[in-house]
Design a protein around this motif. Structure first.
Motif, PDB file in Angstrom:
ATOM      1  N   MET A 137       0.856  -1.191   0.000  1.00 34.27           N
ATOM      2  CA  MET A 137       0.000   0.000   0.000  1.00 34.27           C
ATOM      3  C   MET A 137       0.886   1.233   0.000  1.00 34.27           C
ATOM      4  SD  MET A 137      -2.708   1.335   2.950  1.00 34.27           S
ATOM      5  CE  MET A 137      -4.178   0.499   2.366  1.00 34.27           C
ATOM      6  N   VAL A 138       0.478   2.240  -0.784  1.00 31.66           N
ATOM      7  CA  VAL A 138       1.210   3.502  -0.816  1.00 31.66           C
ATOM      8  C   VAL A 138       0.208   4.648  -0.686  1.00 31.66           C
ATOM      9  CG1 VAL A 138       2.763   5.007  -2.103  1.00 31.66           C
ATOM     10  CG2 VAL A 138       3.009   2.518  -2.280  1.00 31.66           C
ATOM     11  N   LEU A 139       0.463   5.523   0.289  1.00 30.56           N
ATOM     12  CA  LEU A 139      -0.415   6.654   0.565  1.00 30.56           C
ATOM     13  C   LEU A 139       0.319   7.958   0.309  1.00 30.56           C
ATOM     14  CD1 LEU A 139      -1.849   5.367   3.964  1.00 30.56           C
ATOM     15  CD2 LEU A 139      -2.910   5.148   1.707  1.00 30.56           C
ATOM     16  N   ILE A 140      -0.404   8.963  -0.196  1.00 29.60           N
ATOM     17  CA  ILE A 140       0.199  10.257  -0.487  1.00 29.60           C
ATOM     18  C   ILE A 140      -0.665  11.359   0.107  1.00 29.60           C
ATOM     19  CG2 ILE A 140       1.000  11.819  -2.295  1.00 29.60           C
ATOM     20  CD1 ILE A 140       1.477   9.496  -4.088  1.00 29.60           C
ATOM     21  N   PRO A 141      -0.310  11.868   1.280  1.00 34.92           N
ATOM     22  CA  PRO A 141      -1.030  13.031   1.810  1.00 34.92           C
ATOM     23  C   PRO A 141      -0.857  14.222   0.861  1.00 34.92           C
ATOM     24  CG  PRO A 141       0.278  11.990   3.527  1.00 34.92           C
ATOM     25  CD  PRO A 141       0.707  11.371   2.217  1.00 34.92           C
TER      26      PRO A 141
ATOM     27  N   THR B 250     -10.273   8.594   3.306  1.00 35.22           N
ATOM     28  CA  THR B 250      -8.982   8.475   3.992  1.00 35.22           C
ATOM     29  C   THR B 250      -9.090   7.502   5.157  1.00 35.22           C
ATOM     30  OG1 THR B 250      -8.250  10.687   3.361  1.00 35.22           O
ATOM     31  CG2 THR B 250      -7.244   9.727   5.333  1.00 35.22           C
ATOM     32  N   LYS B 251     -10.136   7.643   5.956  1.00 40.18           N
ATOM     33  CA  LYS B 251     -10.323   6.755   7.108  1.00 40.18           C
ATOM     34  C   LYS B 251     -10.530   5.307   6.657  1.00 40.18           C
ATOM     35  CE  LYS B 251     -12.156  10.243  10.289  1.00 40.18           C
ATOM     36  NZ  LYS B 251     -13.333  10.710  11.069  1.00 40.18           N
ATOM     37  N   LYS B 252     -11.206   5.137   5.525  1.00 42.47           N
ATOM     38  CA  LYS B 252     -11.417   3.792   4.994  1.00 42.47           C
ATOM     39  C   LYS B 252     -10.086   3.148   4.608  1.00 42.47           C
ATOM     40  CE  LYS B 252     -13.840   1.270   1.326  1.00 42.47           C
ATOM     41  NZ  LYS B 252     -14.728   1.397   0.128  1.00 42.47           N
ATOM     42  N   LEU B 253      -9.233   3.920   3.936  1.00 40.59           N
ATOM     43  CA  LEU B 253      -7.918   3.410   3.535  1.00 40.59           C
ATOM     44  C   LEU B 253      -7.060   3.094   4.755  1.00 40.59           C
ATOM     45  CD1 LEU B 253      -7.163   5.802   0.550  1.00 40.59           C
ATOM     46  CD2 LEU B 253      -7.484   3.334   0.402  1.00 40.59           C
ATOM     47  N   LEU B 254      -7.083   3.972   5.740  1.00 38.06           N
ATOM     48  CA  LEU B 254      -6.296   3.742   6.948  1.00 38.06           C
ATOM     49  C   LEU B 254      -6.756   2.492   7.681  1.00 38.06           C
ATOM     50  CD1 LEU B 254      -6.023   7.402   8.315  1.00 38.06           C
ATOM     51  CD2 LEU B 254      -4.262   6.083   7.127  1.00 38.06           C
ATOM     52  N   GLY B 255      -8.044   2.207   7.602  1.00 44.98           N
ATOM     53  CA  GLY B 255      -8.591   1.019   8.250  1.00 44.98           C
ATOM     54  C   GLY B 255      -8.154  -0.278   7.600  1.00 44.98           C
ATOM     55  N   GLN B 256      -7.630  -0.197   6.354  1.00 44.26           N
ATOM     56  CA  GLN B 256      -7.175  -1.396   5.644  1.00 44.26           C
ATOM     57  C   GLN B 256      -5.699  -1.714   5.896  1.00 44.26           C
ATOM     58  OE1 GLN B 256      -8.007  -0.477   1.545  1.00 44.26           O
ATOM     59  NE2 GLN B 256     -10.222  -0.393   1.857  1.00 44.26           N
TER      60      GLN B 256
ATOM     61  N   PRO C  31      -4.034   9.141  -2.947  1.00 48.87           N
ATOM     62  CA  PRO C  31      -3.969  10.420  -2.235  1.00 48.87           C
ATOM     63  C   PRO C  31      -4.913  10.396  -1.033  1.00 48.87           C
ATOM     64  CG  PRO C  31      -4.282  10.752  -4.604  1.00 48.87           C
ATOM     65  CD  PRO C  31      -4.527   9.300  -4.327  1.00 48.87           C
ATOM     66  N   ILE C  32      -4.454  10.947   0.074  1.00 52.17           N
ATOM     67  CA  ILE C  32      -5.284  11.042   1.274  1.00 52.17           C
ATOM     68  C   ILE C  32      -5.183  12.455   1.820  1.00 52.17           C
ATOM     69  CG2 ILE C  32      -5.002   8.600   1.874  1.00 52.17           C
ATOM     70  CD1 ILE C  32      -3.001   9.525   4.054  1.00 52.17           C
ATOM     71  N   THR C  33      -6.072  12.790   2.744  1.00 50.96           N
ATOM     72  CA  THR C  33      -6.038  14.081   3.395  1.00 50.96           C
ATOM     73  C   THR C  33      -5.634  13.922   4.858  1.00 50.96           C
ATOM     74  OG1 THR C  33      -7.325  16.037   4.007  1.00 50.96           O
ATOM     75  CG2 THR C  33      -8.515  13.954   3.910  1.00 50.96           C
TER      76      THR C  33
ATOM     77  N   PHE D 131      -0.595   4.497  15.268  1.00 51.18           N
ATOM     78  CA  PHE D 131      -1.781   4.275  16.094  1.00 51.18           C
ATOM     79  C   PHE D 131      -2.663   3.177  15.504  1.00 51.18           C
ATOM     80  CE2 PHE D 131      -6.123   5.181  17.457  1.00 51.18           C
ATOM     81  CZ  PHE D 131      -5.958   5.254  18.839  1.00 51.18           C
ATOM     82  N   GLN D 132      -2.782   3.186  14.172  1.00 51.47           N
ATOM     83  CA  GLN D 132      -3.609   2.182  13.502  1.00 51.47           C
ATOM     84  C   GLN D 132      -3.009   0.781  13.614  1.00 51.47           C
ATOM     85  OE1 GLN D 132      -6.569   2.382  11.816  1.00 51.47           O
ATOM     86  NE2 GLN D 132      -6.859   4.545  12.218  1.00 51.47           N
ATOM     87  N   LEU D 133      -1.680   0.689  13.562  1.00 48.44           N
ATOM     88  CA  LEU D 133      -1.035  -0.622  13.494  1.00 48.44           C
ATOM     89  C   LEU D 133      -0.657  -1.209  14.859  1.00 48.44           C
ATOM     90  CD1 LEU D 133       1.423  -0.072  10.514  1.00 48.44           C
ATOM     91  CD2 LEU D 133      -0.750  -1.307  10.476  1.00 48.44           C
ATOM     92  N   GLU D 134      -0.475  -0.340  15.855  1.00 43.38           N
ATOM     93  CA  GLU D 134       0.035  -0.807  17.140  1.00 43.38           C
ATOM     94  C   GLU D 134      -0.871  -1.868  17.733  1.00 43.38           C
ATOM     95  OE1 GLU D 134       3.111  -0.996  18.735  1.00 43.38           O
ATOM     96  OE2 GLU D 134       3.122   1.188  18.675  1.00 43.38           O
TER      97      GLU D 134
END
Length: 245
Positions: free
Chosen positions: A166-170, A180-186, A218-220, A241-244
């Motif tokens: 996965m690659v994210l670009i703020p 953005t929250k949906k992507l972070l949840g994955q 792209p994410i915000t 925080f998401q992965l810990e």
């Protein structure tokens, strides 16, 4: 407890041999003595709790007391692709990125990067940056020392990132916090995650277009415009925080 790193070939069944610059640090900076306890990590993610048994001019011998599998690392490997910033900002970004659990830091020369490094300057900078990474890894009790990669162009960085899950670009023009929250949840499903951070001035439009062609997302990070160092720390904090576990 002071923390050191060694290669696997420095470890035997009962002892670990510390060499290199750490010897001087133990002897002359920390002024440690035989019988004192230290922690040593190897590249495979194991922590060795040891007692110093011998201090010589060019090595320090430590007796292994017990071993445990390190629990200080995130379950996914995080790759930070950082647009080259001005001044000493890169040093701050590296220090905080290592504290937050990054696996590798890749400096990227982007369209709006003001800093231009020739090979000689880059070599000197990388040596300094990797020393900061090692220091931060020791301070934060990491089990590995994150590598600071050689500087890549944006196109080279995109190619390097293709190997990741996965690659994210703020991106300040990205919209939709819900997406953005949906992507972070994955992210917990991914073993390797890349995050691209633009330099001062942000990404060029053609850079975002190239990233989208690779299906990078792209994410915000919210409605406010963040400095490059703030964006890096914010994005990594969210990912940690998401992965810990």
């Amino acid at each position: 407890m002071y923390h050191f790193f060694v290669e696997q070939n420095q470890i035997s069944d009962t002892h670990i041999m510390i060499t290199g610059s750490d010897v001087n640090h133990i002897k002359n900076v920390l002024r440690m003595k035989e019988g004192e306890e230290i922690m040593i990590s190897n590249p495979n993610g194991w922590d060795y709790y040891c007692t110093i048994s011998q201090i010589c001019d060019d090595n320090v011998k430590a007796k292994i007391s017990f071993i445990e599998e390190a629990g200080h690392e995130l379950p996914s490997k995080i790759f930070l692709f950082q647009g080259l910033p001005k001044g000493d900002k890169m040093e701050l970004i590296i220090q905080k990125a290592v504290e937050l659990g990054v696996f590798e830091i890749i400096p990227v020369a982007m369209k709006r990067s003001v800093v231009k490094l020739d090979k000689k300057k880059e070599e000197s900078k990388r040596k300094r940056w990797n020393a900061i990474s090692e220091s931060a890894a020791k301070q934060s009790k990491r089990s590995v020392i994150p590598n600071v990669h050689q500087v890549l162009s944006f196109k080279e960085a995109l190619q390097y990132a293709k190997q990741l899950d996965m690659v994210l670009i703020p991106y300040e023009m990205a919209k939709g916090m819900e997406q953005t929250k949906k992507l972070l949840g994955q992210m917990k499903e991914k073993k390797t995650i890349g995050i691209f951070i633009g330099p001062e001035g942000g990404f060029g439009e053609e850079e975002i277009s190239l990233a989208k062609e690779q299906e990078f997302a792209p994410i915000t990070l919210g409605k406010r415009i963040l400095r490059t160092e703030t964006a890096a720390i914010t994005a990594l904090s969210i990912i940690m925080f998401q992965l810990e576990e």
